[in-house]
Design a protein around this motif. Structure first.
Motif, PDB file in Angstrom:
ATOM      1  N   ALA A 142       0.875  -1.207   0.030  1.00 42.36           N
ATOM      2  CA  ALA A 142      -0.079  -0.127   0.047  1.00 42.36           C
ATOM      3  C   ALA A 142       0.938   1.220  -0.003  1.00 42.36           C
ATOM      4  O   ALA A 142       0.568   2.226  -0.552  1.00 42.36           O
ATOM      5  N   ARG A 143       1.907   1.163   0.836  1.00 44.26           N
ATOM      6  CA  ARG A 143       3.142   2.607   0.810  1.00 44.26           C
ATOM      7  C   ARG A 143       3.561   2.355  -0.635  1.00 44.26           C
ATOM      8  O   ARG A 143       3.805   3.674  -1.085  1.00 44.26           O
ATOM      9  N   GLU A 144       3.845   1.552  -1.239  1.00 49.28           N
ATOM     10  CA  GLU A 144       4.508   1.445  -2.607  1.00 49.28           C
ATOM     11  C   GLU A 144       3.354   2.194  -3.500  1.00 49.28           C
ATOM     12  O   GLU A 144       3.791   2.979  -4.227  1.00 49.28           O
ATOM     13  N   ALA A 145       2.087   1.970  -3.411  1.00 52.63           N
ATOM     14  CA  ALA A 145       0.941   2.583  -4.183  1.00 52.63           C
ATOM     15  C   ALA A 145       0.828   3.814  -3.788  1.00 52.63           C
ATOM     16  O   ALA A 145       0.851   4.836  -4.638  1.00 52.63           O
ATOM     17  N   GLU A 146       1.104   4.437  -2.435  1.00 49.31           N
ATOM     18  CA  GLU A 146       1.142   5.769  -2.179  1.00 49.31           C
ATOM     19  C   GLU A 146       2.124   6.585  -2.997  1.00 49.31           C
ATOM     20  O   GLU A 146       1.704   7.658  -3.455  1.00 49.31           O
ATOM     21  N   GLU A 147       3.311   6.123  -2.947  1.00 44.57           N
ATOM     22  CA  GLU A 147       4.266   6.754  -3.609  1.00 44.57           C
ATOM     23  C   GLU A 147       4.132   6.808  -5.291  1.00 44.57           C
ATOM     24  O   GLU A 147       4.290   7.706  -5.704  1.00 44.57           O
ATOM     25  N   ILE A 148       3.562   5.731  -5.761  1.00 42.81           N
ATOM     26  CA  ILE A 148       3.374   5.665  -7.069  1.00 42.81           C
ATOM     27  C   ILE A 148       2.161   6.569  -7.647  1.00 42.81           C
ATOM     28  O   ILE A 148       2.301   7.471  -8.409  1.00 42.81           O
ATOM     29  N   CYS A 149       1.333   6.735  -6.772  1.00 48.20           N
ATOM     30  CA  CYS A 149      -0.021   7.389  -7.194  1.00 48.20           C
ATOM     31  C   CYS A 149       0.067   8.877  -6.775  1.00 48.20           C
ATOM     32  O   CYS A 149      -0.517   9.810  -7.641  1.00 48.20           O
ATOM     33  N   THR A 150       0.779   9.287  -5.920  1.00 52.56           N
ATOM     34  CA  THR A 150       1.218  10.615  -5.534  1.00 52.56           C
ATOM     35  C   THR A 150       1.930  11.294  -6.792  1.00 52.56           C
ATOM     36  O   THR A 150       1.689  12.310  -7.050  1.00 52.56           O
ATOM     37  N   ALA A 151       2.967  10.285  -7.356  1.00 57.67           N
ATOM     38  CA  ALA A 151       3.615  10.746  -8.477  1.00 57.67           C
ATOM     39  C   ALA A 151       2.781  10.956  -9.768  1.00 57.67           C
ATOM     40  O   ALA A 151       2.955  11.702 -10.736  1.00 57.67           O
ATOM     41  N   ALA A 152       1.840   9.957  -9.911  1.00 60.73           N
ATOM     42  CA  ALA A 152       1.012   9.854 -10.781  1.00 60.73           C
ATOM     43  C   ALA A 152       0.225  11.160 -10.909  1.00 60.73           C
ATOM     44  O   ALA A 152      -0.018  11.998 -11.848  1.00 60.73           O
ATOM     45  N   GLY A 153      -0.406  11.614  -9.796  1.00 62.35           N
ATOM     46  CA  GLY A 153      -1.274  13.003  -9.505  1.00 62.35           C
ATOM     47  C   GLY A 153      -0.338  14.113  -9.947  1.00 62.35           C
ATOM     48  O   GLY A 153      -0.941  15.089 -10.636  1.00 62.35           O
ATOM     49  N   ASP A 167      -4.790  -2.429  -6.388  1.00 61.15           N
ATOM     50  CA  ASP A 167      -5.455  -3.732  -6.853  1.00 61.15           C
ATOM     51  C   ASP A 167      -4.795  -4.828  -5.974  1.00 61.15           C
ATOM     52  O   ASP A 167      -5.392  -5.789  -5.705  1.00 61.15           O
ATOM     53  N   ARG A 168      -3.335  -4.703  -6.411  1.00 56.74           N
ATOM     54  CA  ARG A 168      -2.482  -5.930  -5.501  1.00 56.74           C
ATOM     55  C   ARG A 168      -2.445  -5.870  -4.034  1.00 56.74           C
ATOM     56  O   ARG A 168      -2.733  -6.804  -3.410  1.00 56.74           O
ATOM     57  N   ALA A 169      -2.706  -4.629  -3.516  1.00 51.26           N
ATOM     58  CA  ALA A 169      -2.788  -4.609  -2.193  1.00 51.26           C
ATOM     59  C   ALA A 169      -4.168  -4.994  -1.692  1.00 51.26           C
ATOM     60  O   ALA A 169      -4.038  -5.838  -0.545  1.00 51.26           O
ATOM     61  N   LYS A 170      -5.038  -4.800  -2.165  1.00 55.81           N
ATOM     62  CA  LYS A 170      -6.529  -5.436  -1.975  1.00 55.81           C
ATOM     63  C   LYS A 170      -6.439  -6.984  -2.178  1.00 55.81           C
ATOM     64  O   LYS A 170      -7.131  -7.438  -0.989  1.00 55.81           O
ATOM     65  N   THR A 171      -5.842  -7.491  -2.888  1.00 54.45           N
ATOM     66  CA  THR A 171      -5.731  -8.922  -3.176  1.00 54.45           C
ATOM     67  C   THR A 171      -4.916  -9.453  -1.977  1.00 54.45           C
ATOM     68  O   THR A 171      -5.305 -10.506  -1.575  1.00 54.45           O
ATOM     69  N   GLU A 172      -3.732  -8.947  -1.663  1.00 53.00           N
ATOM     70  CA  GLU A 172      -3.070  -9.351  -0.548  1.00 53.00           C
ATOM     71  C   GLU A 172      -3.891  -9.261   0.624  1.00 53.00           C
ATOM     72  O   GLU A 172      -3.814 -10.315   1.541  1.00 53.00           O
ATOM     73  N   LEU A 173      -4.754  -8.328   1.057  1.00 60.14           N
ATOM     74  CA  LEU A 173      -5.536  -8.269   2.310  1.00 60.14           C
ATOM     75  C   LEU A 173      -6.442  -9.339   1.968  1.00 60.14           C
ATOM     76  O   LEU A 173      -6.569  -9.915   3.511  1.00 60.14           O
ATOM     77  N   VAL A 174      -6.933  -9.851   1.130  1.00 55.57           N
ATOM     78  CA  VAL A 174      -7.800 -10.834   1.045  1.00 55.57           C
ATOM     79  C   VAL A 174      -7.195 -12.050   1.412  1.00 55.57           C
ATOM     80  O   VAL A 174      -7.902 -13.054   1.927  1.00 55.57           O
ATOM     81  N   THR A 175      -6.112 -12.089   1.047  1.00 59.67           N
ATOM     82  CA  THR A 175      -5.552 -13.489   1.292  1.00 59.67           C
ATOM     83  C   THR A 175      -4.761 -13.596   2.323  1.00 59.67           C
ATOM     84  O   THR A 175      -4.134 -14.660   2.791  1.00 59.67           O
ATOM     85  N   ILE A 176      -4.828 -12.663   3.184  1.00 58.70           N
ATOM     86  CA  ILE A 176      -4.083 -12.805   4.698  1.00 58.70           C
ATOM     87  C   ILE A 176      -4.677 -14.025   5.303  1.00 58.70           C
ATOM     88  O   ILE A 176      -5.848 -14.280   5.349  1.00 58.70           O
ATOM     89  N   GLU A 177      -4.034 -14.919   5.919  1.00 62.81           N
ATOM     90  CA  GLU A 177      -4.275 -15.720   6.664  1.00 62.81           C
ATOM     91  C   GLU A 177      -5.675 -15.627   7.615  1.00 62.81           C
ATOM     92  O   GLU A 177      -5.354 -14.810   8.624  1.00 62.81           O
TER      93      GLU A 177
END
Length: 280
Positions: free
Chosen positions: A127-138, A167-177
């Motif tokens: 999610a923090r990786e997404a934060e960095e990428i999304c901030t740069a995109a904006g 989307d990858r972060a959301k998928t990882e959240l769903v697959t948490i044990e």
């Protein structure tokens, strides 16, 4: 901006240290803080219910990621619309895109404020990786608008990447044990599924004899019980057989005649006699 976000922002402002700049206004930080009071489950350093804490963290992270994705999707749709020929001179669309880019940055900034349990560390890293990428995109979107560009070639690529990481972060959240479900109770065995008793076997074997007269049933039962008793008294020592040989013969005769003690007894006598003769 949700009512929940505004209320929580006010709470954070009330409890923040004096170090906050007095020039900070509610509008500066509103929308950037999404802490859920229900997720705070520690009192004096002791977690009251670890399961409740984990569920609260999961709900909080899920909510933040959903808001971030919604903002990224909106910006992506507007950028795609701006790339159409008819949108080249649409000033209002450019303003909407710029506004959406700021909204995305505000939403993803919430990620850096999260403090979650250890099990959520891998998802939070994504999610923090997404934060960095999304901030740069904006920032890229606004840069292209400022330069008078309308094609958003680079911006579109960066916004797409932002959406993919979210989307990858959301998928990882769903697959948490998840907590293991308690083992299902073994189904009760119905009377029909239970192994028949010796009495049941004898009764079933002798019932057809009823057509021969009342005495035939009793005679049949008597013979069956005598054979049952003879088998019960039989053992490797009095049969002068190795224990393994004795057990094998008993199992063979049981398999051959599971519903008739007379035939099973005769089978054992025959095979055990043959085994003794062979051993001599």
């Amino acid at each position: 901006m949700s009512f929940r976000t505004v209320i929580l922002t006010v709470i954070m402002l009330l409890v923040c240290p004096v170090g906050w700049s007095q020039t900070k206004t509610l509008g500066d930080v509103a929308g950037a803080i999404k802490l859920n009071p229900e997720a705070i489950v520690e009192k004096q350093g002791v977690v009251e219910d670890p399961r409740a804490a984990k569920q609260a963290d999961e709900n909080l992270l899920g909510s933040v990621l959903a808001d971030c994705s919604a903002a990224a999707d909106l910006l992506g749709e507007l950028v795609a619309e701006a790339r159409l020929p008819a949108a080249k001179r649409d000033i209002e669309l450019a303003k909407r895109i710029e506004s959406a880019s700021f909204e995305l940055e505000t939403e993803v900034h919430s990620v850096s404020l999260l403090r979650l349990g250890r099990e959520f560390a891998p998802v939070l890293e994504t999610a923090r990786e997404a934060e960095e990428i999304c901030t740069a995109a904006g920032a890229r979107v606004r840069s292209e608008i400022a330069q008078g560009g309308v094609m958003f070639r680079n911006a579109e690529t960066e916004v797409t990447r932002c959406r993919q990481i979210l989307d990858r972060a959301k998928t990882e959240l769903v697959t948490i044990e998840k907590p293991a479900a308690p083992p299902a109770a073994a189904p009760e065995t119905s009377p029909e599924e239970q192994s028949p008793t010796d009495d049941d076997i004898i009764a079933a074997r002798c019932e057809p004899e009823r057509t021969k007269g009342a005495g035939a049933v009793e005679s049949c039962r008597a013979v069956q019980y005598l054979s049952q008793a003879a088998m019960a008294s039989r053992n490797p020592d009095n049969e002068m057989l190795d224990e393994g040989v004795f057990s094998d013969i008993r199992q063979v005769c049981l398999d051959l005649h599971p519903r008739d003690f007379v035939q099973r007894d005769a089978c054992e006598q025959e095979k055990m006699t043959a085994a003794r003769l062979e051993a001599e």
